[in-house]
Design a protein around this motif. Sequence first.
Motif, PDB file in Angstrom:
ATOM      1  N   LEU A 205     -32.106  36.659   3.252  1.00 38.86           N
ATOM      2  CA  LEU A 205     -33.202  36.145   2.454  1.00 38.86           C
ATOM      3  C   LEU A 205     -34.066  35.152   2.970  1.00 38.86           C
ATOM      4  N   ASP A 206     -33.810  34.856   4.277  1.00 39.32           N
ATOM      5  CA  ASP A 206     -34.459  33.708   5.087  1.00 39.32           C
ATOM      6  C   ASP A 206     -34.100  32.216   4.687  1.00 39.32           C
ATOM      7  N   MET A 207     -33.009  32.366   3.876  1.00 41.68           N
ATOM      8  CA  MET A 207     -32.501  30.771   3.333  1.00 41.68           C
ATOM      9  C   MET A 207     -31.373  30.364   4.491  1.00 41.68           C
ATOM     10  N   GLY A 208     -31.055  30.820   5.264  1.00 41.68           N
ATOM     11  CA  GLY A 208     -29.960  30.236   6.241  1.00 41.68           C
ATOM     12  C   GLY A 208     -30.168  28.976   6.782  1.00 41.68           C
ATOM     13  N   ASP A 209     -31.318  28.444   6.850  1.00 44.27           N
ATOM     14  CA  ASP A 209     -31.535  27.103   7.486  1.00 44.27           C
ATOM     15  C   ASP A 209     -31.184  26.094   6.485  1.00 44.27           C
ATOM     16  N   ARG A 210     -30.850  26.533   5.255  1.00 49.33           N
ATOM     17  CA  ARG A 210     -30.432  25.471   4.245  1.00 49.33           C
ATOM     18  C   ARG A 210     -29.042  25.314   3.883  1.00 49.33           C
ATOM     19  N   ILE A 211     -28.045  26.375   4.738  1.00 51.65           N
ATOM     20  CA  ILE A 211     -26.673  26.260   4.604  1.00 51.65           C
ATOM     21  C   ILE A 211     -26.252  25.007   5.617  1.00 51.65           C
ATOM     22  N   VAL A 212     -25.347  24.370   5.018  1.00 46.94           N
ATOM     23  CA  VAL A 212     -24.767  23.164   5.835  1.00 46.94           C
ATOM     24  C   VAL A 212     -23.439  23.084   6.132  1.00 46.94           C
ATOM     25  N   GLY A 213     -22.794  24.249   5.239  1.00 47.63           N
ATOM     26  CA  GLY A 213     -21.511  24.348   5.460  1.00 47.63           C
ATOM     27  C   GLY A 213     -20.788  25.691   4.877  1.00 47.63           C
ATOM     28  N   VAL A 214     -19.828  26.159   5.318  1.00 45.04           N
ATOM     29  CA  VAL A 214     -19.358  27.708   4.912  1.00 45.04           C
ATOM     30  C   VAL A 214     -17.937  27.590   4.887  1.00 45.04           C
ATOM     31  N   ASP A 215     -17.240  28.578   4.358  1.00 49.19           N
ATOM     32  CA  ASP A 215     -15.803  28.897   4.212  1.00 49.19           C
ATOM     33  C   ASP A 215     -15.436  29.547   5.640  1.00 49.19           C
ATOM     34  N   ILE A 216     -14.172  30.038   5.492  1.00 51.46           N
ATOM     35  CA  ILE A 216     -13.800  30.722   6.745  1.00 51.46           C
ATOM     36  C   ILE A 216     -14.236  32.373   6.601  1.00 51.46           C
ATOM     37  N   THR A 217     -14.462  32.681   5.587  1.00 54.23           N
ATOM     38  CA  THR A 217     -14.915  34.128   5.706  1.00 54.23           C
ATOM     39  C   THR A 217     -16.384  34.465   5.969  1.00 54.23           C
ATOM     40  N   SER A 218     -17.073  33.446   6.129  1.00 57.62           N
ATOM     41  CA  SER A 218     -18.461  33.381   6.604  1.00 57.62           C
ATOM     42  C   SER A 218     -18.502  33.453   8.084  1.00 57.62           C
ATOM     43  N   VAL A 219     -18.759  34.843   8.597  1.00 58.56           N
ATOM     44  CA  VAL A 219     -18.550  35.285  10.104  1.00 58.56           C
ATOM     45  C   VAL A 219     -19.803  35.861  10.433  1.00 58.56           C
ATOM     46  N   TYR A 220     -21.001  36.003   9.490  1.00 55.53           N
ATOM     47  CA  TYR A 220     -21.904  36.924  10.059  1.00 55.53           C
ATOM     48  C   TYR A 220     -23.272  36.129   9.312  1.00 55.53           C
ATOM     49  N   PRO A 221     -24.422  35.958  10.027  1.00 53.27           N
ATOM     50  CA  PRO A 221     -24.536  36.388  11.434  1.00 53.27           C
ATOM     51  C   PRO A 221     -23.686  35.316  12.280  1.00 53.27           C
ATOM     52  N   GLU A 222     -23.185  35.904  13.310  1.00 48.73           N
ATOM     53  CA  GLU A 222     -22.082  35.193  14.072  1.00 48.73           C
ATOM     54  C   GLU A 222     -22.726  34.069  14.756  1.00 48.73           C
ATOM     55  N   ASP A 223     -23.653  34.150  15.343  1.00 47.34           N
ATOM     56  CA  ASP A 223     -24.550  33.109  16.053  1.00 47.34           C
ATOM     57  C   ASP A 223     -24.902  31.905  15.268  1.00 47.34           C
ATOM     58  N   LYS A 224     -25.281  32.189  14.249  1.00 42.67           N
ATOM     59  CA  LYS A 224     -25.612  31.173  13.120  1.00 42.67           C
ATOM     60  C   LYS A 224     -24.467  30.447  12.473  1.00 42.67           C
ATOM     61  N   THR A 225     -23.639  31.403  12.009  1.00 41.75           N
ATOM     62  CA  THR A 225     -22.285  30.853  11.090  1.00 41.75           C
ATOM     63  C   THR A 225     -21.360  30.019  12.109  1.00 41.75           C
ATOM     64  N   ALA A 226     -21.226  30.253  13.225  1.00 44.37           N
ATOM     65  CA  ALA A 226     -20.452  29.630  14.349  1.00 44.37           C
ATOM     66  C   ALA A 226     -20.775  28.239  14.344  1.00 44.37           C
ATOM     67  N   GLU A 227     -22.021  27.700  14.100  1.00 49.05           N
ATOM     68  CA  GLU A 227     -22.386  26.491  14.302  1.00 49.05           C
ATOM     69  C   GLU A 227     -22.119  25.597  13.203  1.00 49.05           C
ATOM     70  N   LEU A 228     -21.817  26.145  11.832  1.00 56.68           N
ATOM     71  CA  LEU A 228     -21.668  25.466  10.886  1.00 56.68           C
ATOM     72  C   LEU A 228     -20.327  24.948  10.631  1.00 56.68           C
ATOM     73  N   PRO A 229     -20.148  23.687   9.896  1.00 53.60           N
ATOM     74  CA  PRO A 229     -18.863  22.989   9.613  1.00 53.60           C
ATOM     75  C   PRO A 229     -18.025  24.049   8.674  1.00 53.60           C
ATOM     76  N   ARG A 230     -16.882  24.382   8.987  1.00 51.77           N
ATOM     77  CA  ARG A 230     -15.909  25.297   8.182  1.00 51.77           C
ATOM     78  C   ARG A 230     -15.043  24.743   7.390  1.00 51.77           C
ATOM     79  N   LEU A 231     -15.061  25.144   5.795  1.00 53.70           N
ATOM     80  CA  LEU A 231     -14.254  23.983   5.001  1.00 53.70           C
ATOM     81  C   LEU A 231     -13.158  24.712   4.494  1.00 53.70           C
ATOM     82  N   GLY A 232     -12.685  25.736   5.211  1.00 55.87           N
ATOM     83  CA  GLY A 232     -11.404  26.309   4.608  1.00 55.87           C
ATOM     84  C   GLY A 232     -11.482  27.531   3.927  1.00 55.87           C
ATOM     85  N   HIS A 233     -10.573  27.744   3.155  1.00 60.61           N
ATOM     86  CA  HIS A 233     -10.719  29.122   2.193  1.00 60.61           C
ATOM     87  C   HIS A 233     -10.634  28.443   0.714  1.00 60.61           C
TER      88      HIS A 233
END
Length: 318
Positions: A69-97
Amino acid sequence: MSFSSPKANSGRSPLYSLLYVLVLTVSLIQLTSCGTEADASGQQAESEVPKAERIVSLSGTLTEILYALDMGDRIVGVDITSVYPEDKTAELPRLGHMSQLNTEALLALEPDLVIYEATERGAPEAITQLEQAGITISAIETDHTLDNPINVTSQLTELLDIEESSIANLRQRLNGEREALNGIIESAESSPRVLFIYARGMGRLLAAGNETSASAMIELAGGTNAITSFPQFEALTPEALVEAQPDVVLMFTSGLASLDGKEGLQQIPGMSATPAYQNDRIITMEGLYLTGFGPRSTQAAIELSESLHQVEIEAEEG
């Protein structure tokens, strides 16, 4: 409120006339101001849409939908299941499960919205702690259907100022893919029995029952879940394999890798006697892609359906 005209009070002093004009002018200004403020507040209430600028997503499916939905630029952190899009989520802080969430790291990101998938078990303790800290939390309802991305989007529009064009583009793409899926299924002549196995090494082998996300995807792809005796995931036993007699074994790519590939499957008691193993009909797909029911779910169903149909053709040729 009524006022007398200056002419009707012509006998009064000039000072009275001046005061009269001042009172009348102030009253008119106040009435005009109140009307303008009422109109402005009404318009603001109608058009006001929350605009979270710093989002934490605790779900791979929700993360993927936000990017679609073109809202990815507002995401500042994700859980460990957030693996796609790989090139974008790989750059974000991972906060566990969700079960072991790093709440301190999450709070340090200063989010103004945290989203997660609602479950029958209710909010985990970590979510309660975040709410007590004053963080805005939203539990998003999800389902195991191809409509899930649109259903989730409808909920997100109440939380975020999503562009209508982004929603329309997602809806149009999903509708086109569904037509393609229906065409593949209609051309199939049978519905292969498919056994989904969740594996994390030989020590953790589970078979998917008939109310799981894996079962839903198998049926959407034109297959039949080989397990009907239990609803959720249960330990894979030789008895379950005998009952299932699968034409196809379906697994996550990572799951088969944890067994050292197809050769490792023969170590599972009863597996070597199944039609799927004897005919080398093993299908693997990436986990979130296969069972996440996000924006790529229809593509995953198409891919699985084509694989099942190809198995069907090979069986006929054999």
